[in-house]
Design a protein around this motif. Structure first.
Motif, PDB file in Angstrom:
ATOM      1  N   GLN A 185      34.549  44.102  47.620  1.00 16.07           N
ATOM      2  CA  GLN A 185      34.062  42.974  46.979  1.00 16.07           C
ATOM      3  C   GLN A 185      34.761  42.783  45.488  1.00 16.07           C
TER       4      GLN A 185
ATOM      5  N   ALA B 270      33.812  41.444  42.720  1.00 15.16           N
ATOM      6  CA  ALA B 270      33.001  41.542  41.419  1.00 15.16           C
ATOM      7  C   ALA B 270      33.126  43.064  41.276  1.00 15.16           C
ATOM      8  N   SER B 271      32.888  43.641  42.268  1.00 20.57           N
ATOM      9  CA  SER B 271      32.789  45.191  42.135  1.00 20.57           C
ATOM     10  C   SER B 271      34.081  45.991  41.667  1.00 20.57           C
TER      11      SER B 271
ATOM     12  N   ALA C 187      34.365  44.918  38.119  1.00 18.38           N
ATOM     13  CA  ALA C 187      33.597  45.873  37.289  1.00 18.38           C
ATOM     14  C   ALA C 187      34.361  47.173  36.918  1.00 18.38           C
TER      15      ALA C 187
ATOM     16  N   ASP D 266      28.519  44.641  33.788  1.00 12.67           N
ATOM     17  CA  ASP D 266      29.152  44.715  35.314  1.00 12.67           C
ATOM     18  C   ASP D 266      28.968  45.849  35.997  1.00 12.67           C
TER      19      ASP D 266
ATOM     20  N   SER E  49      25.740  47.049  37.260  1.00  8.82           N
ATOM     21  CA  SER E  49      24.894  46.042  38.305  1.00  8.82           C
ATOM     22  C   SER E  49      25.912  45.845  39.567  1.00  8.82           C
ATOM     23  N   GLN E  50      27.291  46.345  39.623  1.00  6.60           N
ATOM     24  CA  GLN E  50      27.869  46.076  40.653  1.00  6.60           C
ATOM     25  C   GLN E  50      27.942  47.530  41.635  1.00  6.60           C
TER      26      GLN E  50
ATOM     27  N   HIS F  20      26.196  40.985  51.120  1.00  6.41           N
ATOM     28  CA  HIS F  20      26.150  41.461  49.794  1.00  6.41           C
ATOM     29  C   HIS F  20      26.048  40.435  48.861  1.00  6.41           C
TER      30      HIS F  20
ATOM     31  N   PRO G  27      23.621  39.632  44.826  1.00  8.81           N
ATOM     32  CA  PRO G  27      22.728  40.238  44.076  1.00  8.81           C
ATOM     33  C   PRO G  27      21.024  39.891  44.179  1.00  8.81           C
TER      34      PRO G  27
END
Lengths: 583, 506
Positions: free
Chosen positions: B158, B160-161, B164, B238, B241-242, B368, B370
């Motif tokens: 991911q 975004a992860s 982060a 970040d 939440s990730q 995956h 949010p």
């Protein structure tokens, strides 16, 4: 024995709350039965507690320094309010059996109602300000949960959150006052505060007094916090009757009554209390004149009547305020529940669409009229005696102009009450509404409350004796019912008030009936719908917060470079602050 | 003192970490995937369960005999009330998270790494809380940070992860450099590393006070990045939440708070300036509360909302500690530590409940994405227990009774008012108003869950098993019971508060 009864009066409804939740929404019959059973039990318990009234604590449990000891004191003030909470509570629950039949998520509904009843009892019984606050906030939590019970309706959610936030802002006052007292006295016990108030420095005592006034005003929907109660009318009607007319909104009155001996010496405190009560009573009476939503009209009148009680406390009439509180709890619960029966039957709250419902629902009409006459203040209903008593106290110990304005409010009350009754039950049929049958459980609850409206004033002697004996610090003295009747009937103020009411009814008879359906002037409507501008104030605060929050989001840019720069800039700032403070 | 008793609570998770990893890797070729996953999970659970034994023994020894020391070559460990409070919090949340992660992480690629890193992080956090000298403090801290970077970026597919994890890594590295610089200043001027010795040396030294103040500033900013002081917090929304939900719970519930403990230990060598540190804590506390609440107000992604709310709760804890340091108030320290525990319970519960819902609505279907506020509509009818758990967690975080958060905030309020200082009084009222403000974003979440019309995600959601819900029930009960019986934790918070006053020489 007293200890067990005081614990049970909180414990029984709470146990019932847990059981209702555990039974689950698949067995609504059981849930109804459990809720009625446990609320009735708590009512019986509270009535039994009447026999054990004393100024000594019945439960005393040491916790720790930060929490003090948990004390429960069944004195006259506490027990009379507990009885109101549990008895009106069980009637509201009984009414709900018909009103909420077929609703989903009954478990949550009854859980919150029963949890509320127990918490309300705890709030008035607690002798420790921490636990007063603890229960105070639980009642706010339940009130919020029940106002927004119909979560799919955005209005209900908004009303619930608004009520929660406004009462919580007031709650900060109670918290600050209680802790200010603790920091000086080293104790959370209310008795200590009352006993040693004169040893406190004047500014500290003034801080506590005004902080409590803020808390009380917010909880009892008094000026300038009166905006949340009308929006709370999205709650199911039995809740409006129980929480938003008969019990929780009295918590502010209770707090003022409980602590007033400590604050009497604070400069301008009594004047402020008088003013808050007077302004609330008058403003909302005006607002009720033009309301078209039946429940909102009743909500305005609740704020107005609570204003009378606050005014009474400001004038030093603790007994008068508690007497009116009792009367009001009974007749306003009756009015709300009758209104609930009407709303349940016709499916709308708009009074303009009702009319001539008296023909199809005679029982509810009669019940509503009894309540309306008590609210108007006509003899021999309970509202008559208590309101006259407050006015008499006001004439004696408040400025004359305030008394005259309260008289005006009484006249307005008569006017809007008759307008309301006339719009709903009399006149001509204006809309083809399909009327449902009124259930038996509803009728029982209404009948009992109507009986109470006729008779609770006879309890005056007992109430006054209980208060006088168990509240030594308040310096009250016992007065018999007969003595009150004699005093009121021979007081000129009573006849003046009756004259005002009669004049107002004449006015209604001549012009009001025709004007009731025509829209009021636009400016007046705008003024009353915005709660004389205070609604705008609420909105400014909310939109200000939101726009500030939106602008602040710029700081969370997600750019690593800026973030590191932020860290270094913060380091320099901290160094600068430290060096500046060290040099 | 018996070596095993307290070193065990650090070494057992640390040593079992590689074994858990290997057990997942070695059987890779022949074992069925599912069995391997069970083996890894049960080993991890076993390891953390075993760590409870030395913890309880260490607790008994401490309660009977006070502070215990252990020196192995250059590793100096000292167990005091603070260490035990941290160890208790870490082990409690760790156990529940391992249990929760069983179904939640089942079948994820790299499941064995997850448990290995989680165990290592748990051991390292407990070790950090026992560190007795500045150098070891830094080493434990860095090691813990390394394990947490990997866990934040666990979903390496991911973007975004990964982003982060990257932000977290870089910003923490900046913080570490500053801490190291601070340690260097202290070491070069005091000539010692043991916390107590340095404190002695500093109080006797004739070096300019500005030197010490600069070192303290470096500690505050350096560790402050990890604790998410505003404005050093930018990595946190970040990262929290990730990360996988269990890790979000750990990060918000204990990791940032452990950073605070490290900061306190480091600052304790500069105890002579305690008032300055206390004042800074109060300032940062106010900033954190307001900023966290305002930022959370507009969030629609649940985990981000919770992450911002952690900022404000760090603010409440800081306020308690600030009162303790600036006004010598043991009560303030006790309130702060109590809030640390209740926040761990409530925020842990909130993240795990959100995790359970994400598992039901998305993860089981390999989606995956949010969890948003809109997805929650009507969730209570289909998933009553996670919905109730999240409601209790949120209302508790908002400080409503009869939940634990009310009592811990109350204790901080009491300490604040007891100082009698007008500024602190104003800060207390500000804090209370902030608490009210926070309900403006907690309450709508609760309302959304109890709607009747379900969102499309809820309609399509799958069932969740028992195991996932056990930790929720446990934490829900704890949140409720502590709300009714706040004095039940006094045996843990009072020694911790006393220890804090001790290391600051008060």
């Amino acid at each position: 024995m007293a200890g067990i009864l005081t614990l049970l009066v909180i414990g029984i409804p709470w146990l019932g709350a847990v059981l209702v939740l555990l039974v689950g929404d698949k067995h609504p019959r059981w849930q109804h039965a459990l809720a009625v059973g446990f609320s009735l039990l708590s009512g019986i318990d509270a009535l039994l507690l009447m026999r054990f009234i004393s100024s000594a604590s019945s439960v005393d449990l040491w916790l720790s320094t930060a929490f003090g000891s948990l004390t429960l004191i069944p004195d006259g003030l506490a027990v009379s309010l507990t009885a109101i909470a549990t008895v009106v509570g069980s009637l509201a629950v009984l009414f709900s059996v018909d009103y909420m039949r077929g609703e989903k998520q009954l478990g949550r509904y009854y859980f919150l109602v029963l949890f509320f009843i127990g918490a309300m009892a705890g709030l008035v019984l607690s002798g420790n300000l921490l636990f007063t606050f603890f229960f105070w906030e639980i009642t706010a939590l339940c009130s919020y949960g029940l106002i927004s019970f119909h979560n799919d309706d955005p209005l209900a959610v908004r009303g619930g959150i608004k009520a929660l936030l406004i009462t919580q802002v007031g709650g900060v006052g109670l918290l600050a006052g209680a802790l200010m007292g603790y920091s000086q006295l080293g104790s959370f016990q209310i008795i200590e505060l009352l006993a040693r108030a004169n040893t406190l420095p004047a500014p500290t005592l003034a801080f506590i007094a005004f902080a409590f006034l803020i808390a009380a005003a917010a909880k009892s929907a008094q000026f300038p916090f009166h905006t949340w109660l009308p929006d709370a009318m999205e709650a199911p009607t039995p809740i409006s009757a129980l929480i938003h007319a008969a019990t929780m909104v009295n918590a502010g009155i209770y707090l003022l009554a409980r602590c007033s001996p400590a604050f009497e010496s604070v400069p301008y405190w009594r004047e402020s209390v008088l003013a808050v009560g007077m302004i609330s009573a008058l403003l909302t009476a005006f607002m009720a004149l033009t309301a078209t939503d039946l429940k909102r009209a009743l909500a305005y009148s609740t704020v107005s009547q609570l204003g009378y009680m606050v005014y009474a406390i400001g004038a030093g009439g603790i007994v008068a305020s508690q007497f009116h509180l009792l009367s009001h709890a009974v007749f306003k619960a009756l009015l709300f529940l009758s209104a609930g029966a009407v709303i349940h039957a016709v499916g709308t709250r708009d009074m303009r669409r009702m009319g001539a419902l008296g023909n199809t629902m005679p029982f509810v009409r009669n019940a509503f009229i009894v309540g309306a006459l008590a609210l108007t203040g006509l003899p021999i209903f309970n509202g008559f005696w208590s309101k006259e008593y407050i006015l008499e106290v006001g004439l004696e110990s408040s400025p004359l102009w305030m008394y005259l304005l309260m008289l005006l409010a009484a006249g307005l009350t008569a006017f809007y009450t008759f307008r309301m009754t006339w719009l709903v039950f009399f006149g001509s049929v204006r809309d083809s509404l399909h009327v449902h049958e009124t259930g038996t459980a509803m009728k029982i609850a209404l009948g009992l409350l109507a009986f109470g409206t006729f008779t609770t004033w006879l309890l005056f002697g007992g109430l006054s004796a209980q208060l006088a004996e168990s509240l030594p610090q308040h310096g009250l003295h016992t007065e018999s019912t007969w003595h009150l009747v004699e005093a009121l009937l021979s007081a000129p103020s009573t006849w003046v008030a009756l004259l005002v009411v009669a004049a107002s009814l004449m006015l209604f008879y001549i012009v009001g009936r025709r004007a009731a359906l025509t829209a009021p002037p636009a400016w007046f409507n705008a003024l009353s719908e915005s709660s004389f501008g205070f609604e705008l104030l609420n909105r400014w605060v909310v939109s200000g917060m939101i726009s500030l929050a939106e602008r602040l989001r710029l700081t969370q840019s997600g750019e690593l470079n800026w973030n590191i720069l932020g860290i270094l800039a913060c380091l320099l700032t901290v160094l600068a602050v430290l060096w500046w403070s060290a040099s | 003192m018996n070596l095993l008793t307290f070193v065990g609570m650090i070494t057992i998770p640390l040593i079992s970490s590689p074994f858990v990893y290997l057990s997942g890797r070695l059987g890779a070729q022949d074992a069925v995937l599912k069995q391997r996953s069970y083996l890894v999970r049960s080993l991890a659970l076993l390891a953390i369960a075993a760590a409870w034994i030395p913890f309880v023994m260490a607790l008994q020894t401490f309660l009977a005999g006070g502070v215990q020391e252990y020196i192995l070559e250059s590793i100096w460990l000292r167990v005091d009330g603070i260490s035990l409070l941290v160890a208790g919090a870490v082990l409690t949340l760790g156990t529940l998270v391992v249990l929760f992660s069983g179904p939640y992480m089942a079948g994820e690629v790299g499941e064995e790494k997850y448990y290995a890193m989680l165990l290592a992080m748990i051991g390292l956090m407990i070790g950090l809380s026992c560190a007795a000298d500045l150098f070891n403090l830094w080493v434990w801290f860095e090691a813990m940070a390394v394990s947490s970077y990997l866990l934040v970026a666990f979903y390496r597919e991911q973007a975004a992860s990964l982003e982060a994890g990257m932000k977290y890594l870089v910003q923490s590295a900046v913080g570490s450099v500053l801490v190291l610089a601070g340690i260097a200043i202290v070491l070069s001027n005091a000539g010692a590393l043991d916390l107590l010795e340095v404190r002695e040396a500093v109080s006797r030294s004739d070096v300019s006070r500005w030197t010490w103040l600069s070192a303290g500033a470096l500690f505050i900013i350096g560790f402050g990045v990890k604790v998410a002081f505003v404005p050093l917090h930018t990595w946190l929304p970040d990262a929290h939440s990730q990360a996988p939900s269990g890790i979000s719970a750990m990060l918000s519930g204990v990791v940032i708070e452990v950073g605070l403990i490290a900061m306190l230990r480091a600052l304790s060598v500069l105890a002579g300036f305690g008032e300055s540190w206390g004042m800074l804590f109060l300032i940062f506390g106010a900033l954190n509360m307001l900023y966290g609440n305002l930022m959370a107000l507009r969030q629609t992604v649940l985990k981000r909302l919770l992450a911002f709310s952690s900022l404000s709760h760090v603010g409440y804890i800081l306020t308690g500690l600030g009162i303790a340091l600036a006004f010598d108030s043991t009560l303030g320290a006790q309130g702060a530590f109590f809030h640390l525990i209740t926040h761990m319970l409530m925020k842990g519960l909130a993240f795990l409940a959100v995790g359970a819902l994400m598992y039901a609505l998305f993860l089981q279907k390999d989606i995956h994405q949010p969890l948003r506020l809109a997805d929650l509509s009507g969730v209570a009818q289909k998933y009553p227990l996670p919905a109730l758990a999240l409601s209790i967690a949120l209302l508790g975080l908002g400080g409503l009774p009869p939940l634990a958060g009310f009592m811990s905030k109350w204790q901080i309020f009491v300490a604040g008012f007891a100082t009698g200082n007008a500024w602190v009084l104003a800060l207390m009222i500000f804090m209370a108003l902030n608490s009210v403000l926070s309900l403006a974003y907690y309450a709508p979440v609760v309302n959304a869950m109890y709607r009747q019309s379900p969102s499309p995600a809820v309609t399509a959601g799958l069932a969740i098993g028992m195991v996932l819900q056990i930790p929720l029930v446990a934490m829900m009960l704890a949140t409720l019971l502590l709300g009714f019986f706040p004095q039940w934790l006094e045996w843990l918070t009072l020694p911790a508060a006393t220890s804090l006053m001790d290391i600051f020489g008060r």
